[in-house]
Design a protein around this motif. Structure first.
Motif, PDB file in Angstrom:
ATOM      1  N   ARG A   1     -40.794 -58.946 -30.815  1.00  0.00           N
ATOM      2  CA  ARG A   1     -41.068 -57.558 -30.421  1.00  0.00           C
ATOM      3  C   ARG A   1     -42.321 -57.028 -31.115  1.00  0.00           C
ATOM      4  NH1 ARG A   1     -40.062 -52.821 -32.650  1.00  0.00           N
ATOM      5  NH2 ARG A   1     -38.835 -53.776 -34.326  1.00  0.00           N
ATOM      6  N   GLN A   2     -42.504 -57.375 -32.372  1.00  0.00           N
ATOM      7  CA  GLN A   2     -43.695 -56.924 -33.086  1.00  0.00           C
ATOM      8  C   GLN A   2     -44.962 -57.502 -32.474  1.00  0.00           C
ATOM      9  OE1 GLN A   2     -40.878 -57.838 -34.372  1.00  0.00           O
ATOM     10  NE2 GLN A   2     -40.396 -56.806 -36.317  1.00  0.00           N
ATOM     11  N   PHE A   3     -44.883 -58.762 -31.997  1.00  0.00           N
ATOM     12  CA  PHE A   3     -46.030 -59.340 -31.311  1.00  0.00           C
ATOM     13  C   PHE A   3     -46.394 -58.518 -30.083  1.00  0.00           C
ATOM     14  CE2 PHE A   3     -45.418 -63.373 -33.622  1.00  0.00           C
ATOM     15  CZ  PHE A   3     -46.736 -63.737 -33.826  1.00  0.00           C
ATOM     16  N   GLN A   4     -45.401 -58.182 -29.287  1.00  0.00           N
ATOM     17  CA  GLN A   4     -45.666 -57.420 -28.074  1.00  0.00           C
ATOM     18  C   GLN A   4     -46.202 -56.029 -28.396  1.00  0.00           C
ATOM     19  OE1 GLN A   4     -45.593 -58.713 -25.108  1.00  0.00           O
ATOM     20  NE2 GLN A   4     -44.854 -60.687 -25.918  1.00  0.00           N
TER      21      GLN A   4
ATOM     22  N   SER B   1     -44.405 -55.260 -41.590  1.00  0.00           N
ATOM     23  CA  SER B   1     -44.410 -53.860 -42.037  1.00  0.00           C
ATOM     24  C   SER B   1     -45.573 -53.036 -41.525  1.00  0.00           C
ATOM     25  CB  SER B   1     -44.404 -53.810 -43.573  1.00  0.00           C
ATOM     26  OG  SER B   1     -43.305 -54.519 -44.099  1.00  0.00           O
ATOM     27  N   GLY B   2     -46.481 -53.632 -40.747  1.00  0.00           N
ATOM     28  CA  GLY B   2     -47.542 -52.843 -40.166  1.00  0.00           C
ATOM     29  C   GLY B   2     -48.873 -52.997 -40.872  1.00  0.00           C
TER      30      GLY B   2
ATOM     31  N   MET C   1     -50.480 -54.910 -44.537  1.00  0.00           N
ATOM     32  CA  MET C   1     -51.488 -55.964 -44.475  1.00  0.00           C
ATOM     33  C   MET C   1     -52.689 -55.609 -45.350  1.00  0.00           C
ATOM     34  SD  MET C   1     -53.647 -57.405 -41.194  1.00  0.00           S
ATOM     35  CE  MET C   1     -54.575 -55.871 -41.086  1.00  0.00           C
ATOM     36  N   ILE C   2     -53.116 -54.355 -45.319  1.00  0.00           N
ATOM     37  CA  ILE C   2     -54.252 -53.921 -46.138  1.00  0.00           C
ATOM     38  C   ILE C   2     -53.923 -54.056 -47.623  1.00  0.00           C
ATOM     39  CG2 ILE C   2     -55.688 -51.936 -46.757  1.00  0.00           C
ATOM     40  CD1 ILE C   2     -55.452 -51.030 -43.838  1.00  0.00           C
ATOM     41  N   LEU C   3     -52.688 -53.722 -48.006  1.00  0.00           N
ATOM     42  CA  LEU C   3     -52.292 -53.860 -49.402  1.00  0.00           C
ATOM     43  C   LEU C   3     -52.304 -55.329 -49.850  1.00  0.00           C
ATOM     44  CD1 LEU C   3     -49.348 -51.282 -49.619  1.00  0.00           C
ATOM     45  CD2 LEU C   3     -51.662 -51.058 -50.561  1.00  0.00           C
ATOM     46  N   VAL C   4     -51.865 -56.219 -48.964  1.00  0.00           N
ATOM     47  CA  VAL C   4     -51.903 -57.650 -49.289  1.00  0.00           C
ATOM     48  C   VAL C   4     -53.344 -58.112 -49.479  1.00  0.00           C
ATOM     49  CG1 VAL C   4     -51.465 -59.963 -48.381  1.00  0.00           C
ATOM     50  CG2 VAL C   4     -49.712 -58.207 -48.191  1.00  0.00           C
TER      51      VAL C   4
ATOM     52  N   ILE D   1     -51.187 -61.784 -42.090  1.00  0.00           N
ATOM     53  CA  ILE D   1     -50.670 -61.651 -40.728  1.00  0.00           C
ATOM     54  C   ILE D   1     -49.164 -61.390 -40.744  1.00  0.00           C
ATOM     55  CG2 ILE D   1     -50.286 -62.897 -38.564  1.00  0.00           C
ATOM     56  CD1 ILE D   1     -52.939 -64.264 -38.963  1.00  0.00           C
ATOM     57  N   LEU D   2     -48.451 -62.096 -41.622  1.00  0.00           N
ATOM     58  CA  LEU D   2     -47.009 -61.897 -41.703  1.00  0.00           C
ATOM     59  C   LEU D   2     -46.680 -60.488 -42.197  1.00  0.00           C
ATOM     60  CD1 LEU D   2     -44.411 -63.409 -41.147  1.00  0.00           C
ATOM     61  CD2 LEU D   2     -44.363 -64.121 -43.538  1.00  0.00           C
TER      62      LEU D   2
END
Length: 367
Positions: free
Chosen positions: A98-101, A256-257, A261-264, A250-251
């Motif tokens: 679902r997150q991919f879509q 979590s959005g 990703m920016i925090l990682v 990417i994961l």
């Protein structure tokens, strides 16, 4: 009667052609050459253990068995961690369908806002199928099985090289009177390779531990897998950090959005800048002996020849090539300076020898 020398252009062309033929020949036997080079590098890495045992007067079988067991345990532990983690990843990825879509729809909406809404873009976005990502994870599992099949060959080669290491060291030392340049070059190769591996491993473990801690605090799934990946990619020059960053980023995006990703990315960049860019070079120094350009070219060449294993062994392979072709030849000092990016010592002004353009010294007393 003077002999006519071969034109320099002909020598360069013939040397380039021979090099290309050799690289393509090595590529054909990459499945054998890769494990051989890996086993050689690992034996060099643990050779101080054998030397220490010899100085302590330990029996010969222990001097062979202990370094061999150290390497085998490290390899088996890493393969076990990767196997378990990749299996978990293959199970986890389908839950993000679902997150991919949602990401695809959001990308389409943003593209339409910029006036990019053609049919080709929609097809490209919809080609990101979760099923393909699952197939990729299954492919990783298959590649791990390939590593396990090569592991037997690596272990056998390790045992053979560990058994031959003492006599090989004595044979090389005995050849110093006949081939001092080659013996010195091989000794320098072993020393630089060992220092590179030790420093890269120590700081790679530190970076991996910090990465795992950061990912754990950010609740990114499978932090141990990404920590092992960060340790492995630390041996890949120039682009290893980026390769280790992409999967967890990417994961985190899927889990979590964009904010996560920016925090990682920020956490990885901070750790990389402090550890690998500021502290590690001070300990590594000039152990590699390759300029930045030559390091990047070696990565491209050896990845082309040996694949992913060539990328991991790019620096040791380049050091071995330099030892055999350049450092062993006293007349090739200019080439060594060219690939290392350091001015040769001979260019410095020697005592008692006037410089090329000496400045006239003013006379203090005139008669």
């Amino acid at each position: 009667m003077s002999e006519r020398s071969v034109p320099r252009a002909v020598v360069v062309l013939l040397g380039t052609a021979a090099g290309m033929i050799s690289l393509f020949g090595l590529r054909e036997v990459a499945s054998i050459l890769g494990p051989v080079v890996l086993a050689l590098v690992l034996v060099i890495a643990v050779s101080p253990v054998r030397a220490w045992l010899g100085r302590k007067g330990m029996p010969g079988w222990l001097q062979v068995a202990l370094p061999f067991l150290i390497v085998v345990l490290v390899l088996l532990s890493m393969v076990a961690i990767l196997t378990v983690s990749v299996t978990q990843l293959a199970t986890l990825l389908p839950t993000y369908a679902r997150q991919f879509q949602d990401l695809i729809h959001e990308a389409q909406r943003l593209a339409a806002g910029f006036g990019i809404g053609n049919e080709q873009l929609n097809k490209a976005l919809q080609s990101f199928d979760p099923g393909k990502i699952l197939a990729l994870a299954q492919g990783l599992l298959s590649s791990l099985l390939g590593v396990l099949s090569s592991l037997f060959l690596i272990v056998v080669l390790l045992l053979a090289m560990c058994l031959d290491a003492p006599i090989t060291s004595r044979i090389i030392a005995a050849g110093h009177s006949e081939r001092p340049g080659m013996v010195a070059a091989l000794s320098t190769f072993a020393t630089k390779t060992r220092r590179y591996l030790i420093v890269s491993t120590v700081f790679g473990i530190i970076c991996a531990a910090l990465d795992v801690g950061a990912l754990y605090l950010l609740s990114v799934p499978l932090p141990l897998l990404w920590g092992v990946l960060a340790l492995i990619t630390n041996y890949i020059p120039n682009i290893g950090f980026i390769l280790g960053l992409i999967p967890p980023a990417i994961l985190a995006l899927l889990d979590s959005g964009p904010k996560q990703m920016i925090l990682v990315i920020i956490a990885y960049c901070a750790i990389n800048v402090v550890i690998q860019s500021s502290i590690q070079p001070k300990f590594l120094g000039d152990a590699v002996g390759l300029s930045t350009t030559m390091t990047f070219l070696s990565l491209i060449v050896w990845a082309f020849v040996l694949g992913p294993l060539g990328a991991l062994l790019a620096i040791p392979l380049s050091l071995l090539t330099r030892a055999l072709l350049i450092d062993s030849d006293p007349s090739a000092k200019w080439a060594a300076a060219l690939i290392s990016g350091e001015m040769p010592a001979e260019t410095a002004e020697k005592p008692g020898k006037p410089s090329a353009a000496p400045a006239p010294a003013p006379s203090s007393d005139k008669k």
